[in-house]
Design an enzyme around this catalytic site. Structure first.
Site, PDB file in Angstrom:
ATOM      1  N   ILE A  71       0.868  -1.178   0.000  1.00 52.82           N
ATOM      2  CA  ILE A  71       0.000   0.000   0.000  1.00 52.82           C
ATOM      3  C   ILE A  71       0.903   1.226   0.000  1.00 52.82           C
ATOM      4  O   ILE A  71       1.413   1.651   1.023  1.00 52.82           O
ATOM      5  CB  ILE A  71      -0.952   0.023   1.210  1.00 52.82           C
ATOM      6  CG1 ILE A  71      -1.884  -1.190   1.163  1.00 52.82           C
ATOM      7  CG2 ILE A  71      -1.789   1.304   1.186  1.00 52.82           C
ATOM      8  CD1 ILE A  71      -2.952  -1.179   2.236  1.00 52.82           C
ATOM      9  N   HIS A  72       1.125   1.751  -1.193  1.00 47.00           N
ATOM     10  CA  HIS A  72       1.963   2.938  -1.267  1.00 47.00           C
ATOM     11  C   HIS A  72       1.075   4.151  -1.467  1.00 47.00           C
ATOM     12  O   HIS A  72      -0.128   4.076  -1.356  1.00 47.00           O
ATOM     13  CB  HIS A  72       3.002   2.764  -2.361  1.00 47.00           C
ATOM     14  CG  HIS A  72       2.443   2.240  -3.633  1.00 47.00           C
ATOM     15  ND1 HIS A  72       2.364   2.980  -4.778  1.00 47.00           N
ATOM     16  CD2 HIS A  72       1.921   1.039  -3.962  1.00 47.00           C
ATOM     17  CE1 HIS A  72       1.832   2.241  -5.745  1.00 47.00           C
ATOM     18  NE2 HIS A  72       1.566   1.064  -5.275  1.00 47.00           N
ATOM     19  N   ALA A  73       1.689   5.267  -1.793  1.00 50.77           N
ATOM     20  CA  ALA A  73       0.951   6.536  -1.785  1.00 50.77           C
ATOM     21  C   ALA A  73      -0.301   6.518  -2.642  1.00 50.77           C
ATOM     22  O   ALA A  73      -1.375   6.937  -2.214  1.00 50.77           O
ATOM     23  CB  ALA A  73       1.875   7.656  -2.214  1.00 50.77           C
TER      24      ALA A  73
END
Lengths: 538, 85
Positions: free
Chosen positions: B14-16
């Site tokens: 879960i990145h930006a």
């Protein structure tokens, strides 16, 4: 002066250097009495930055595509994040400090939180928080967002550059980005790649280089300051080669390998391992004419298992999606030595215990490779080719072993497809009996390197003989015609996979001879195609 | 309250971008939507906090929806997560 750095994007740029020193923002802490006014100031600044970002977002979609533009949207959302806003607002209220200071402190604490995470990608997000927070601070300080004024195209040298700054710039004026800091995985790096701009990071440059001429070598990761005239010559040549390549690609990709008067020929690629596949597809090869399977053995310190081999052959077959993949069985010995094979030292390894001779002698190794190949045949269009053939009996022995392998697979109910079998014509003996050999196999591939060596009796490893090693010797050309004619008599197609195939001074000759296929290095494919398409043979 | 578990397939976790997309999706519903992983639970609309969880590929997350439109939220979030993460 040459300074090294890490390459973010290949390519070469030649131009004047502009060193851009960003203003270091000094954020002063002030005690304030009117808290509401301070909160209001902050709100307005936030709103303005969000507007700025929305405008940049639109510009970004056009220039770098929606996916990359998203980073600006993330910046905007950071400004709406409750934790971020609460931290700033509560500092203003509780500590009675100015908005600039509250934003700076919040920026720093979030930055250090992200920087301490063990996920490299999340660590990169610290840059995003810095970027957006600094925009807010700038606005609060009444400064206009840093506009870098550029007249002519330049190589931009700066400490660090943020995605939003990159998007803000007029791309047509930037020849290259060179930064002191930054990572090759940052969003800025991703944008540089998308924009196709040669970029280097980690370059420790001195301030005095402003205004000087520079060459950025994105491929080798360095910048040459004040290049010599020979540097300039070298790099200008590289640029024109690159442009040539791209021009060819644009013009010829997807076009057929056909002469002006409609004669077709297949142009395939020679590869030595799966890493070359990308190049094969990028250069629009019609198939793989020679997959040198020995790399599997060379790159390992023990015999590769059937499973390992199967995985590789299957991958290639699948990636080529139905296009022909001709895999040559291992050609070890001679100049391709492998220790675990325990081969004796030989006086004349080129004419020694190598290739098919090893395979027919050590059938366990041979069958292991054949099994892997037949299993992989199910996943694409695989053909098998055998090297260093000198006799009919060799071929018949090979075919018997192939039948054994097929029986074994059938017994285990392992599916496989009908696979074309061919041989390399690389010995004078094979040329002389090519008429009979053609009756035994489905195709020939002429290995002109070894054929020339054996026919002219010239050691191709000996540089002293370079002037005598004549690849265009009439003997060789005559042999090619003999092999083509004999092959065709029995319905075999005939290709050339040695270096000669790439010789465009002979392309017309090959076409006139009736050669059916040329297999060359991937980077030469389009050059050969260009030649074919410019010829009329009748 | 409705909840579901999911194992992250996206290679970068879960990145930006997905965190911001998750937040945007969650804002469509009136229910309170929380995301839990590795012992931490966080409101899914808190972008920084979600990113701070450091959810990686193959990590398991639990998403809970609590509110009068929780069934709708559950369907929406589940579909979203499966399609994007």
């Amino acid at each position: 002066m040459v300074i090294k750095g890490k390459s973010v994007f290949n390519g070469i740029a030649i131009g004047r250097i502009m060193v851009y020193g960003k203003e270091k923002y000094a954020v002063n802490k002030r005690d304030i009495s009117d808290i509401n006014r301070e909160l209001y100031r902050f709100e307005i600044a936030c709103r303005k930055v969000k507007d700025q970002l929305a405008d940049l977002y639109e510009k970004a979609i056009k220039e770098v595509g929606k996916l990359n533009a998203e980073i600006l949207d993330v910046h905007r959302m950071m400004l709406e994040d409750p934790d971020y806003l609460d931290s700033i607002k509560s500092m203003i209220v509780n500590q009675k400090v100015n908005a600039e200071f509250a934003v700076a402190k919040t920026r720093d604490s979030f930055c250090s939180m992200f920087s301490s995470m063990d996920d490299e990608y999340i660590r990169g997000r610290a840059d995003d928080i810095k970027d957006v927070s600094n925009r807010v601070i700038f606005l609060l300080q009444g400064k206009e967002q840093n506009e870098i004024h550029i007249e002519e195209p330049i190589i931009l040298l700066t400490d660090d550059i943020t995605p939003s700054e990159m998007i803000q710039l007029d791309k047509s004026k930037i020849l290259s980005f060179v930064t002191k800091h930054g990572s090759i995985n940052s969003h800025a790096a991703i944008l540089a790649r998308t924009m196709n701009i040669p970029t280097l990071v980690g370059v420790d440059y001195p301030e005095e280089v402003n205004g000087k001429l520079g060459i950025v070598d994105g491929t080798r990761g360095k910048i040459i300051i004040e290049p010599t005239s020979s540097d300039l010559k070298e790099y200008k040549k590289k640029i024109s080669e690159e442009e040539n390549k791209n021009r060819l690609l644009l013009k010829l990709k997807g076009k057929e390998d056909i002469t002006l008067d409609g004669r077709r020929i297949n142009v395939y690629a020679n590869i030595k391992n799966t890493a070359d596949l990308e190049s094969v597809l990028a250069n629009d090869a019609g198939g793989i004419g020679l997959f040198r399977s020995e790399f599997l053995y060379l790159e390992s310190d023990n015999y590769p298992s059937e499973e390992q081999q199967f995985e590789v052959y299957r991958t290639v077959a699948e990636k080529m999606a139905g296009k022909k993949v001709i895999i040559r069985t291992l050609d070890i010995g001679a100049d391709k030595q492998v220790s675990y094979f325990n081969l004796d030292k030989e006086e004349n390894p080129a004419m020694g215990y190598r290739a098919i001779r090893i395979c027919l002698d050590r059938q366990d190794i041979f069958k292991s490779q054949l099994r892997a190949l037949f299993r992989a045949s199910n996943y694409g269009n695989i053909s098998i080719m055998f090297p260093m053939i000198i006799s009919i009996s060799e071929v018949r022995q090979i075919k018997m072993i192939v039948e054994e392998v097929k029986c074994e697979l059938r017994a285990k109910k392992i599916p496989f497809k009908d696979v074309e079998l061919g041989i390399m014509i690389e010995t004078p003996a094979a040329v002389m009996i090519s008429e009979e050999l053609a009756k035994e196999v489905d195709f020939f591939s002429i290995g002109t390197n070894d054929l020339t060596q054996f026919t002219l009796a010239v050691d191709r490893q000996n540089p002293k003989l370079d002037t005598i090693y004549n690849a265009h010797h009439p003997a060789i050309l005559r042999m090619l015609q003999i092999v083509v004619d004999n092959g065709h008599k029995s319905g075999c197609w005939v290709g050339i996979c040695g270096e000669l195939a790439a010789d465009t001074t002979l392309t017309e000759t090959f076409l006139k001879m009736g050669v059916d296929e040329l297999s060359v290095s991937p980077s030469i494919i389009l050059k050969v195609r260009e030649k074919i398409r410019s010829i009329k043979i009748n | 309250m409705k909840e579901f578990e999911y194992i992250i397939k996206d290679k970068i976790g879960i990145h930006a971008r997905p965190a911001s997309m998750l937040a945007k999706e969650a804002q469509k519903y009136k229910s309170k939507i929380m995301i839990s992983s590795k012992g931490k639970t966080v409101d899914i609309t808190r972008l920084m906090a979600v990113m701070g969880m450091g959810v990686k590929c193959n990590d398991a997350v639990r998403i809970t929806c609590d509110g009068y439109d929780e069934d709708l939220a559950y369907e929406g979030m589940k579909m979203f997560v499966e399609a994007n993460l």
